[in-house]
Design an enzyme around this catalytic site. Structure first.
Site, PDB file in Angstrom:
ATOM      1  N   GLY A  72      48.654  36.352  38.352  1.00 44.82           N
ATOM      2  CA  GLY A  72      47.443  36.591  37.120  1.00 44.82           C
ATOM      3  C   GLY A  72      48.076  35.886  35.495  1.00 44.82           C
ATOM      4  O   GLY A  72      46.804  35.039  35.227  1.00 44.82           O
ATOM      5  N   GLN A 176      48.549  45.536  35.528  1.00 42.32           N
ATOM      6  CA  GLN A 176      48.224  46.309  35.513  1.00 42.32           C
ATOM      7  C   GLN A 176      47.266  47.781  35.770  1.00 42.32           C
ATOM      8  O   GLN A 176      47.788  48.377  36.068  1.00 42.32           O
ATOM      9  CB  GLN A 176      49.486  47.199  34.110  1.00 42.32           C
ATOM     10  CG  GLN A 176      50.337  46.175  34.157  1.00 42.32           C
ATOM     11  CD  GLN A 176      51.805  47.023  35.228  1.00 42.32           C
ATOM     12  OE1 GLN A 176      51.755  47.082  35.572  1.00 42.32           O
ATOM     13  NE2 GLN A 176      52.422  45.382  34.939  1.00 42.32           N
ATOM     14  N   SER A 196      46.032  40.331  39.293  1.00 44.21           N
ATOM     15  CA  SER A 196      47.052  39.953  40.361  1.00 44.21           C
ATOM     16  C   SER A 196      47.354  41.164  42.036  1.00 44.21           C
ATOM     17  O   SER A 196      47.308  42.165  41.772  1.00 44.21           O
ATOM     18  CB  SER A 196      48.161  40.534  39.583  1.00 44.21           C
ATOM     19  OG  SER A 196      49.221  39.755  40.457  1.00 44.21           O
ATOM     20  N   HIS A 198      49.680  41.319  43.885  1.00 43.20           N
ATOM     21  CA  HIS A 198      50.904  42.046  43.692  1.00 43.20           C
ATOM     22  C   HIS A 198      51.209  43.583  43.252  1.00 43.20           C
ATOM     23  O   HIS A 198      52.274  44.459  43.439  1.00 43.20           O
ATOM     24  CB  HIS A 198      52.466  41.182  44.162  1.00 43.20           C
ATOM     25  CG  HIS A 198      52.497  41.125  43.207  1.00 43.20           C
ATOM     26  ND1 HIS A 198      53.774  41.084  42.430  1.00 43.20           N
ATOM     27  CD2 HIS A 198      51.594  40.051  41.745  1.00 43.20           C
ATOM     28  CE1 HIS A 198      54.182  41.078  40.875  1.00 43.20           C
ATOM     29  NE2 HIS A 198      52.635  39.715  41.195  1.00 43.20           N
ATOM     30  N   THR A 234      42.517  24.130  48.028  1.00 40.39           N
ATOM     31  CA  THR A 234      41.712  24.746  50.060  1.00 40.39           C
ATOM     32  C   THR A 234      42.414  27.156  49.240  1.00 40.39           C
ATOM     33  O   THR A 234      43.632  26.754  48.834  1.00 40.39           O
ATOM     34  CB  THR A 234      42.665  25.042  50.861  1.00 40.39           C
ATOM     35  OG1 THR A 234      42.206  23.167  50.511  1.00 40.39           O
ATOM     36  CG2 THR A 234      42.274  24.866  52.360  1.00 40.39           C
ATOM     37  N   CYS A 321      59.437  39.591  33.785  1.00 37.49           N
ATOM     38  CA  CYS A 321      59.485  38.389  33.776  1.00 37.49           C
ATOM     39  C   CYS A 321      60.600  38.250  32.338  1.00 37.49           C
ATOM     40  O   CYS A 321      60.581  37.538  32.024  1.00 37.49           O
ATOM     41  CB  CYS A 321      58.302  37.982  33.132  1.00 37.49           C
ATOM     42  SG  CYS A 321      56.841  38.430  33.985  1.00 37.49           S
TER      43      CYS A 321
HETATM   44  N1  PLP Z   1      49.424  40.340  32.549  1.00 37.19           N
HETATM   45  C1  PLP Z   1      50.674  42.012  32.997  1.00 37.19           C
HETATM   46  C2  PLP Z   1      50.287  42.863  32.149  1.00 37.19           C
HETATM   47  C3  PLP Z   1      51.819  41.792  33.704  1.00 37.19           C
HETATM   48  O1  PLP Z   1      52.190  42.371  33.874  1.00 37.19           O
HETATM   49  C4  PLP Z   1      52.170  40.773  35.017  1.00 37.19           C
HETATM   50  C5  PLP Z   1      53.058  40.666  35.627  1.00 37.19           C
HETATM   51  O2  PLP Z   1      54.063  41.596  34.949  1.00 37.19           O
HETATM   52  C6  PLP Z   1      51.486  39.583  34.867  1.00 37.19           C
HETATM   53  C7  PLP Z   1      49.893  39.025  33.491  1.00 37.19           C
HETATM   54  C8  PLP Z   1      51.473  38.314  35.397  1.00 37.19           C
HETATM   55  O3  PLP Z   1      51.414  38.215  36.893  1.00 37.19           O
HETATM   56  P1  PLP Z   1      51.701  37.552  37.332  1.00 37.19           P
HETATM   57  O4  PLP Z   1      53.382  38.205  38.419  1.00 37.19           O
HETATM   58  O5  PLP Z   1      50.402  37.903  38.590  1.00 37.19           O
HETATM   59  O6  PLP Z   1      51.680  36.452  37.558  1.00 37.19           O
END
Ligand code: PLP
Length: 371
Positions: A72, A176, A196, A198, A234, A321
């Protein structure tokens, strides 16, 4: 074995079994490079094409509008850096993820013009304020679909509409939201969307950016001709196939998952109320179901997190994060949450694999800590 109740699904989710199984052939036997011409590359190439079709169908896009990325964050960076390279002014919100805010700050240092929209106390961006902020004839409006800390869902179609009225492009960070709430990019008027895997029971390290057909956007990663010449590297076929499988699974069971999560969320809130636990809930009615941000006045969120951890429960204090950052998160600050409440905030984010027994155990544990 110690009991584990995983309630941090906004940080990451467990890989679905079907997604896991779909990946296995491409991690070992079918290792051919999907860009090669010989017959050994035929299956990875076909799988890649089908995965792109599946992902596109799940969000109402065309396959040629899907560009696979590494996560993401990369998708968000691609959008913001692209706008900066094209000298487009950017308007975003104060509650975006750092994957948007940090590249915006860097773009500003390089001379870009960036505006930040405030939000209401439940985290909502005002449409009229957004409209007023787009003063010049062209630019990029980037507002997240759903917030990671408090779950608030924005009025995406309306934001896209006002952006277009002003001649601006509209991007949404839907990391999200994808796989958790119905999305149709064409119907909603979205020009670009980040996702994203995961976050929707797919593997880590893979995501995508949807770019509406006809939009020429400068590439972020340059090299080979992969991804229609717009994102080099790749192709990570195993992860891409796992992402498509996970998304297809979530989208085809969307109603069932939402009902399940609604039931769990109500049980949690009702359970805490019945036990007379004092808390304030953050966010709004229109939110990602299962994302529950609670502030316990007079408590320290980090202490709560560790005490729940000792009981085998995983929750978070702020965004994933940000977990090393003990300061009040920018999101709680932006909604104007009182400092005492902000300090005592935890995020419980439920996922499709949580059970009613998990909820009852969490209620018991929270009660024993805060009462
Ligand atoms: N954007 C939002 C709203 C998110 O919650 C997150 C991850 O917590 C991200 C972006 C970043 O995604 P990624 O962990 O795949 O880099």
């Amino acid at each position: 074995m110690r009991k584990l109740v995983y309630a941090d699904n906004a940080a990451t989710t467990r890989l679905s079994e079907k997604a896991y199984e779909s990946m296995l052939p491409y991690l070992f036997n079918e290792y051919g490079n999907a860009s090669q011409l010989y017959s050994f590359a035929r299956l990875p190439k076909k799988t890649l094409r089908e995965a792109r079709e599946t992902v596109a169908e799940c969000i109402g896009a065309l396959p040629e509008e899907i560009f696979f990325t590494s996560c993401g964050t990369e998708s968000d960076n691609w959008v913001i850096n692209g706008a900066a390279r094209r000298n487009l002014p950017i308007v975003t919100s104060t509650i975006e993820h750092h994957a948007i805010l940090r590249p915006c700050e860097l773009a500003e240092e390089d001379g870009a013009c960036v505006g930040y929209l405030p939000v209401s106390s439940d985290g909502v961006v005002s449409i009229s304020e957004a409209e007023r902020s787009m003063e010049v004839p062209q630019g990029l409006l980037s507002v997240m679909f759903a917030n990671n800390e408090i779950g608030t869902i924005q009025s995406i179609s309306e934001l896209a509409e006002v952006a277009h009225k002003r001649g601006w492009l509209f991007h949404t960070d839907a990391v999200q939201a994808v796989g958790h709430t119905p999305i149709d990019v064409h119907q909603m008027g979205i020009d670009m969307l980040s996702a994203s895997a995961h976050k929707f029971n797919g593997p880590k390290g893979i995501g995508f950016l949807y770019i509406r057909k006809g939009i020429e956007w400068p590439s972020l990663i340059n090299g080979g001709a992969q991804e229609f010449g717009r994102r080099a590297g790749t192709e990570n076929v195993a992860s891409i196939v796992g992402m498509a499988k996970a998304l297809e699974e979530n989208v085809s069971h969307m109603n069932e998952n939402l009902e399940h999560l609604n039931r769990l969320e109500n049980r949690l809130i009702e359970g805490l109320n019945e036990e007379c636990v004092k808390y304030v809930r953050n966010g709004t009615e229109k939110h990602i179901v299962g994302n529950v941000s609670l502030s316990f006045p007079g408590y320290d969120g980090e202490v709560l997190l560790h005490r729940l951890d000792l009981k085998g429960i995983c929750v978070s204090t702020g965004s994933a994060c940000d977990s090393k950052n003990t300061q009040i998160s920018h999101v709680l600050r932006a909604i104007g949450l009182d400092e005492i409440l902000a300090n005592g905030t935890i995020r419980i984010s439920l996922g499709k694999y949580n059970t009613e027994a998990d909820i009852d155990y969490m209620i018991d544990c929270i009660k024993s800590i805060v009462l």
